[in-house]
Scaffold this active site. Sequence first.
Site, PDB file in Angstrom:
ATOM      1  CB  ALA A  84      -1.004   0.024   1.161  1.00 37.66           C
ATOM      2  CB  ALA A  85       4.417   2.057  -0.544  1.00 36.93           C
ATOM      3  N   GLY A  86       2.084   2.560  -2.609  1.00 45.34           N
ATOM      4  CA  GLY A  86       1.551   3.278  -3.775  1.00 45.34           C
ATOM      5  C   GLY A  86       0.213   3.934  -3.458  1.00 45.34           C
ATOM      6  CG  ASP A  87      -2.955   1.605  -2.313  1.00 48.30           C
ATOM      7  OD1 ASP A  87      -3.027   1.732  -3.553  1.00 48.30           O
ATOM      8  OD2 ASP A  87      -3.061   0.496  -1.742  1.00 48.30           O
TER       9      ASP A  87
END
Length: 307
Positions: free
Chosen positions: A250-253
């Site tokens: 979820a780093a991209g989120d």
Amino acid sequence: MGPRIVVVGSLNMDLVIKTPRIPAVGETVLGEEFHTYPGGKGANQAVASARLGAEVFMVGRVGKDTFGRELLQSVASKGVDTRFVLEDPVHATGVAFIAVDGSGNNAIVVAPGANMHVSPADVDQAEEVMKDARALILQLEIPIETVLYTAQIAKNHGVPVILDPAPAAPLPARMYELVDVLVPNEHEAEVLTGIPIHGPEEARDAARILQERGVPVVIVKLGPSGALLMGPSGVHHVPGVPVQAVDTTAAGDAFAGGFAVALAEGKDLLEATRFANYVGALSVTRMGAQPSMPAREEVEQFIAERS
Ligand code: RIB
């Protein structure tokens, strides 16, 4: 109340095992502890945006089951308005199997369940709140027809459309005309353009191709190497923020939510990319998808310590 952001997308319950390494095909690996965390790219982005101070409406579907109830409760407790998240009477809540290795890298398999039944009619119900939004965030864990439909509605109301093209899949040509900001990671940029991305140089080539297809702003997320922004005022490489990665899920989120909030607050594209880069970096220092989304004050402090 901060600027309004609408997120149309997925909600999943993440079933996570910490493991010394991601198993190869046919291999069984003895892992460590097991956890369930609220996840789903859409819900993660909604929570990220709400934790940063935006007024957030989420549109999506869960099943009429325990995971669905837990997700709704948890997302709402983080400040997201869930009135447009429907309980699908037939299909189960989306689930993700996630293995996280010792360096924080992951491998994910998603059973989308109810997410794949989010329909244009679901989105119609939220049009009233969408037309006054400062940004719309979309991803690809719901049907592509619904993604296209939603982007068109936002376009009709002059709402900026941010698309996180994940999980990676080729996009219909019309999608490129409806999106204002595309935020692929290296893998997604490669799937969209055919260019293997190893750093800012290749990211620039891929971003140019995506821009030529009609997207005015492309930001390629480069993991620990930061992000490459290509917009109307040129190309910028925003360097990575060194951190001890525990879980990159979820780093991209976190990045997408951070970018949307900053943009909605009136920051320019470069400032918004820098802010998103910090939000993404901070999120990888914690386990889990939604539990890793930092509050605004934490991000401000994190930035201050590094300036
Ligand atoms: O981007 C991370 C998310 O991908 C996880 O939370 C998982 O649910 C999958 O959707």
